[in-house]
Enzyme design. Sequence first.
Site, short mmCIF file in Angstrom:
data_model
loop_
_atom_site.label_atom_id
_atom_site.label_comp_id
_atom_site.label_asym_id
_atom_site.label_seq_id
_atom_site.Cartn_x
_atom_site.Cartn_y
_atom_site.Cartn_z
N ARG A 1 0.81 -1.22 0.00
CA ARG A 1 0.00 0.00 0.00
C ARG A 1 0.85 1.27 0.00
O ARG A 1 0.48 2.28 0.61
CB ARG A 1 -0.97 0.01 1.19
CG ARG A 1 -1.91 -1.18 1.24
CD ARG A 1 -2.86 -1.22 0.04
NE ARG A 1 -3.69 -2.42 0.08
CZ ARG A 1 -3.43 -3.53 -0.60
NH1 ARG A 1 -2.37 -3.61 -1.38
NH2 ARG A 1 -4.22 -4.57 -0.50
N SER B 1 -11.08 0.03 3.69
CA SER B 1 -10.21 -0.54 4.73
C SER B 1 -9.46 0.58 5.44
O SER B 1 -8.77 1.38 4.81
CB SER B 1 -9.21 -1.51 4.10
OG SER B 1 -9.87 -2.62 3.56
N GLU C 1 -4.34 2.96 6.64
CA GLU C 1 -4.34 2.74 5.20
C GLU C 1 -5.08 3.90 4.52
O GLU C 1 -4.69 4.33 3.44
CB GLU C 1 -5.03 1.42 4.84
CG GLU C 1 -5.04 1.12 3.36
CD GLU C 1 -5.50 -0.31 3.05
OE1 GLU C 1 -6.25 -0.45 2.07
OE2 GLU C 1 -5.11 -1.23 3.76
#
Length: 309
Positions: free
Chosen positions: A183, A232, A302
């Site tokens: 990520r 998320s 995130e």
Amino acid sequence: MAPDCAVEGGIEAPIDTEGLRGKLTPQAPLAKLVWFKTGGKADWLFEPEDRADLEEFLGRLDGDLPVMALGLGSNMIVRDGGVPGVVIKLGKPFADVSIDADSCIVECGGGAHGILVASAARDAGVAGLEFMRGIPGTVGGFVRMNGGAYGTEVADVLVDCTVIMPNGECHTLPASDLQYSYRHSALPEGAVVVSARFKGEPGDPEVIGAKMDEIAEARENSQPLRTKTGGSTFKNPPGEKAWQLVDAAGCRGLKMGGAQVSEKHTNFLLNVDNATSADIEGLGEEVKRRVYENSGIELEWEIQRVGRP
């Protein structure tokens, strides 16, 4: 000032807008553009007519103001104090998808939605991009954050991307230059992804479609899709799942102001009752604290958090 570039409100623009064709809006509300439906205004919002228009705009800006690209706003908290500088919103001119079926190369605009990319690849018999069906967002966001789902991520399929820098310079960067990790990418702050090329492999459209349907069903069954959420919230720590750590810390359903940890999937935060962005971010920080207290594991955000508190 030429009439082609609309500047609302009679406020002086930060640059000479003559000849620009896009729309430049001062003090632009951003809450309606992000999934949480919270947050303040952008000092300036620019919606370019096309790539040349964006290059010209950023060239004139020449790095004098912060620049941030905005896609679907699905993985983002815009703080209540708003976003300084210029927010770039890529619209339909940046949403094209073209496919060379022989080489299995899929070329997409930075504003193309993941589901459109996956569907176009399916129709052309190109496999390997089904995972994009499971990510709510646009190609620009995927490329910047190495978006992924269901066992595949952008780093696995990206050939290269074309970006416009905050000073207007245009560069095509091979995937290796992005130094992808989980990520994360090494894309410079303020660089706007205007297009990307992905490499798939030959496949049967029916098989590809079935896999996409499985992904869609899995999302529907496990995630609170029809809510004001940001996707998320935390990255999965090595060898762990963030939702399990949040659940084990007793945070399922936890509330702060108008924000709540989802009962359905504990790695999702929700705006359930006119939450502020401060409510949502504060709840996330409290979840992090409780998880660390319970497990000794420090969760990492995130979701991108931007702007002034």
